[in-house]
Write an enzyme that holds these catalytic residues in place. Sequence first.
Site, PDB file in Angstrom:
ATOM      1  N   ASP A  87       0.837  -1.202   0.000  1.00 28.52           N
ATOM      2  CA  ASP A  87       0.000   0.000   0.000  1.00 28.52           C
ATOM      3  C   ASP A  87       0.868   1.248   0.000  1.00 28.52           C
ATOM      4  O   ASP A  87       0.568   2.235  -0.661  1.00 28.52           O
ATOM      5  CB  ASP A  87      -0.914   0.021   1.237  1.00 28.52           C
ATOM      6  CG  ASP A  87      -2.008  -1.025   1.133  1.00 28.52           C
ATOM      7  OD1 ASP A  87      -2.018  -1.762   0.114  1.00 28.52           O
ATOM      8  OD2 ASP A  87      -2.837  -1.103   2.054  1.00 28.52           O
ATOM      9  N   SER A 103     -36.544  -5.924 -15.397  1.00 26.69           N
ATOM     10  CA  SER A 103     -36.503  -6.641 -14.121  1.00 26.69           C
ATOM     11  C   SER A 103     -36.539  -8.136 -14.440  1.00 26.69           C
ATOM     12  O   SER A 103     -36.455  -8.528 -15.601  1.00 26.69           O
ATOM     13  CB  SER A 103     -37.648  -6.213 -13.224  1.00 26.69           C
ATOM     14  OG  SER A 103     -38.857  -6.516 -13.849  1.00 26.69           O
ATOM     15  N   ILE A 104     -36.685  -8.939 -13.426  1.00 28.28           N
ATOM     16  CA  ILE A 104     -36.521 -10.367 -13.669  1.00 28.28           C
ATOM     17  C   ILE A 104     -37.627 -11.112 -12.921  1.00 28.28           C
ATOM     18  O   ILE A 104     -37.989 -10.722 -11.812  1.00 28.28           O
ATOM     19  CB  ILE A 104     -35.087 -10.762 -13.208  1.00 28.28           C
ATOM     20  CG1 ILE A 104     -34.662 -12.112 -13.734  1.00 28.28           C
ATOM     21  CG2 ILE A 104     -34.936 -10.694 -11.730  1.00 28.28           C
ATOM     22  CD1 ILE A 104     -33.153 -12.309 -13.561  1.00 28.28           C
ATOM     23  N   GLU A 152     -26.037 -18.314 -12.232  1.00 22.42           N
ATOM     24  CA  GLU A 152     -25.142 -17.425 -11.480  1.00 22.42           C
ATOM     25  C   GLU A 152     -25.837 -16.953 -10.211  1.00 22.42           C
ATOM     26  O   GLU A 152     -26.951 -17.388  -9.918  1.00 22.42           O
ATOM     27  CB  GLU A 152     -24.688 -16.253 -12.359  1.00 22.42           C
ATOM     28  CG  GLU A 152     -25.815 -15.444 -12.927  1.00 22.42           C
ATOM     29  CD  GLU A 152     -25.393 -14.594 -14.138  1.00 22.42           C
ATOM     30  OE1 GLU A 152     -25.611 -13.390 -14.090  1.00 22.42           O
ATOM     31  OE2 GLU A 152     -24.854 -15.156 -15.107  1.00 22.42           O
ATOM     32  N   LYS A 205     -27.606 -14.250  -7.540  1.00 20.57           N
ATOM     33  CA  LYS A 205     -28.386 -13.002  -7.565  1.00 20.57           C
ATOM     34  C   LYS A 205     -27.861 -12.121  -6.443  1.00 20.57           C
ATOM     35  O   LYS A 205     -28.165 -12.322  -5.275  1.00 20.57           O
ATOM     36  CB  LYS A 205     -29.873 -13.276  -7.394  1.00 20.57           C
ATOM     37  CG  LYS A 205     -30.698 -12.013  -7.590  1.00 20.57           C
ATOM     38  CD  LYS A 205     -32.158 -12.313  -7.797  1.00 20.57           C
ATOM     39  CE  LYS A 205     -32.931 -11.061  -8.201  1.00 20.57           C
ATOM     40  NZ  LYS A 205     -32.837  -9.974  -7.258  1.00 20.57           N
ATOM     41  N   CYS A 240     -14.509 -10.256  38.720  1.00 22.25           N
ATOM     42  CA  CYS A 240     -15.773 -10.598  38.062  1.00 22.25           C
ATOM     43  C   CYS A 240     -15.751 -12.016  37.485  1.00 22.25           C
ATOM     44  O   CYS A 240     -14.872 -12.361  36.702  1.00 22.25           O
ATOM     45  CB  CYS A 240     -16.037  -9.593  36.952  1.00 22.25           C
ATOM     46  SG  CYS A 240     -17.543  -9.915  36.044  1.00 22.25           S
TER      47      CYS A 240
END
Length: 669
Positions: A31, A80-81, A114, A116, A433
Site C-alpha cells: 500500500d 426486471s426479472i 449465477e 443473484k 468478576c
Amino acid sequence: MEAGERAAALRAEIEEHDYRYYVLDAPVVTDAEYDVLFAELQAIEKEYPGLQTPDSPTRRVGGKPLDLFKPVRHAVPMLSIHTETDFGPEGAFAFDSRVRRELAENIALEYAAELKFDGLAINLRYENGLLVCAATRGDGETGEDVTANARTVGQIPLRLRAALCPEIFEVRGEIYMKRRDFERFNARARARGEKTLSNPRNGAAGSIRQLDSKIAASRPLSFFAYGLGEVKGWAVPESHDGVLAALEEMGFPVCEERAVLCGPAGLADFHRRIGEKRPRLPFDIDGVVYKVNSLFLQRRLGFVSREPRWAVAHKYPPEEAYSEVLGIDIQVGRTGTLTPVAKLAPVLVGGVTVSSATLHNEDEARRKDVRVGDTVVVRRAGDVIPEIVRVVPEKRLASAPGFVMPKTCPVCDSAAARAGDEAATRCTAGLYCPAQRKQALIHFASRRAMDIEGLGEKLIDQLVDSGLVRTPADLYRLDPAELIRLERMAEKSARNLLEAIEKSKQTTLARFIYALGIRNVGETTAKDLAKHFGKLENILVADEDALIRIDEIGPVVAASLLQFLGERHNLEIVERLKESGIVWPENEGESTRGKFSGKTFVLTGTLPTLTRDEAKALIEAAGGRVSGSVSKKTDYVIAGDSPGSKITRANMLGISVLDETQLRFLIAE
Ligand code: IVH
C-alpha cells in the site's frame, strides 16, 4: 522525462496495480509503494491541470458535490426479472418447462446459472474504451447519472482492457458491499458514535446515491458484471457464458460462482449447492439467477411485461424477518464489556431460528430506540450475529421506557463505566468478576506477565470450572491434595504447576502491574509506571494529576487505571497477592538508567539477526522505551526488512530511521 509523459506512465502503472488489487485480488506492491505513485500523479495533475484525463485513477477519490443527479435515458431498457418464490427444487423445474413450452423444444436446454447479488443494478457506458456514464436502473427506462460515484469504486474499470475498443460498450452489473466491509464500516461508525448502515444492500444503494462523491469514495463498495446493454462495434459472443468470459478479459470482475448446466435437475442442484454455501459467501445474495445460455434463443424468447422470458431468479429464504422484543438482557463478555442483547420471540431468519439479537452498546441501543414489546426487523446474514435493523414505530403499543445501561455489572455487581470516548461500557472489577475470570487468569499467567509455566488455557478452564480458583490470588493458595483430584492431573504435573507458581513469585514490579490486566495498561505503560513510581504503594494511591504528569501517560490510560483502582474488589485481590509472597527488587525504576534514558524507540519490519523481543530488551537494558506507534514523541525508528507505514510516518515527522547495525553501534558507542 517531461510531466505529460511521466503522468501517462504513472497512470498506466497505477491502473495496472488497481486491476491487480481490486479485480484479481493479487497485488504486487505494498500500500505504501502504491501511495507514493498515487501522490506523485496527484502532484503532477495539480500543477498541470490540463494533464488530467477522464480515466485518470486520481478521479477515484471523488470530486465536487452535485446539487442533483441528471436523468439518463437507457439506450436499452434495464429490465426486471421474474422471481420464482418456491425455495425448493420445483422453482427450477417450473422455469425449465415454461422455457421449453415457449420454444416448443423437447430437448434438455443449456442454462447459465449465477448468483443473484443483493445490491444495486448499474449500467456502465464506455465510448471508445472510456467510462463516460454510470447510471442507476431507475424505472428501467430512465435512471440517474451517478458517474462521479461509480468512478470511486475500485473494481469498476475507468477504461476497457482491450487493444481495439468498441465504439459503444455498455456493461451491466451490481454494485454491492461485502459483509466484512459492511461490518467494519459499522464497527467504526459505532465507535465514533456515527450512524450505522442497516444492511449491505442499503449501504451500497445509499452510497451510490450520495450527491457528494467524496462520501461515496469513503464507502467500501464492490462490483460484479453480469450482462450487456447497448453495444456497437463489437462481435457479441453466441452465449451468455461467452459474454461473461469476454467481460472478465476486458477487466471486469465477474463472480466465479457460476456454471453452465443442462436441464432443470442441474439448476436445482446449483440452487441447493449455493444455498449451502450462502452463509459462507463474502457477500449477501437473495437467490440464484438462471439464464438461457444461447443468446440466439434469448432473442427468440423475448419479453413479457418488462421481464425476459429467458431468465428467472430462484430465491432463498430472506435474511430479514419481523419479531417482537420480549426483554433486553445485559451480557458480560470475557473482557468485561457489557452488551445489551434483545430477547426475541423466536423467528426463522435465513433458515435459522433466532431468539436474540445484539444491540452492541449503549449508544447503538439508544439510537435504535429498541423497547420491550416493540416489533422489530431482525437480520441474520452469513455467520454474522443476529442484529436488529430497525424498530417498526407504527407497531409500538404501550409507552415502554427507553433503554438505560445499568450502572453496575449484572454478574458481579461492581461498578460499570465507560472510559474516555469509548462506546463500550465495562465492568471495572477485572480481577474479581466471574465473567472475566478465565480471561484475567490467562493474562495473569502469560509469559510476559507472571510467567507461570504450564498454566495454559485448558488448565485454567479446569481450575475455574472445578471451583478451585476464582481469582489470581487463589493460585498462590492451591492445596496440592485438591489439585491431584482434578481429572488428568497426575502427581508430577501437580508438582510442576505448584513449582511454577512458586517460581513466579520472584518478579518485577512492571510485570506485576502488567499481570493485573488493567485496560489500556500494556507492558510499556506498566514499565513506565514502575519506573516512575518505584513502589506499588505509590501507584495504588496515585490520583489523576499524578498520573498524567508522567510524559508517557495520557488521560485514557489514567482513567482506566483509576477505574481499576476505584473498585474495592480489585484492591482486595492485589492485597492478597502481595500477602502470598510475591516480591520484586526495590526501586527497580532506578536500575534502568542508561544512555537511552528518556528516549522512545519504535520497531518495524524484520531485523536481520535480532527478534523483536531481543531488540526491545537491548533498548530497555540501555534505559530506553519501546512504543508501538510513531508519534512526535518518537526519537528513533529501527527498521528491518519490509517495514510498514511507520517508515512513511517517521519520514513525515522527520524522525531518524536506523537499521540494526546502527542500533548496535549506538548502544556500544
Ligand atoms: S440479470 C434481464 N443477473 O436483480 C435480466 N440481474 O433484475 C436483467 N441482479 O436489480 C438482470 N444479480 O440488479 C441479473 N446475476 C444477475 C443478478 C441480477 C442481481 C439484480 C439486478 C436487478 C434485479 C432484477
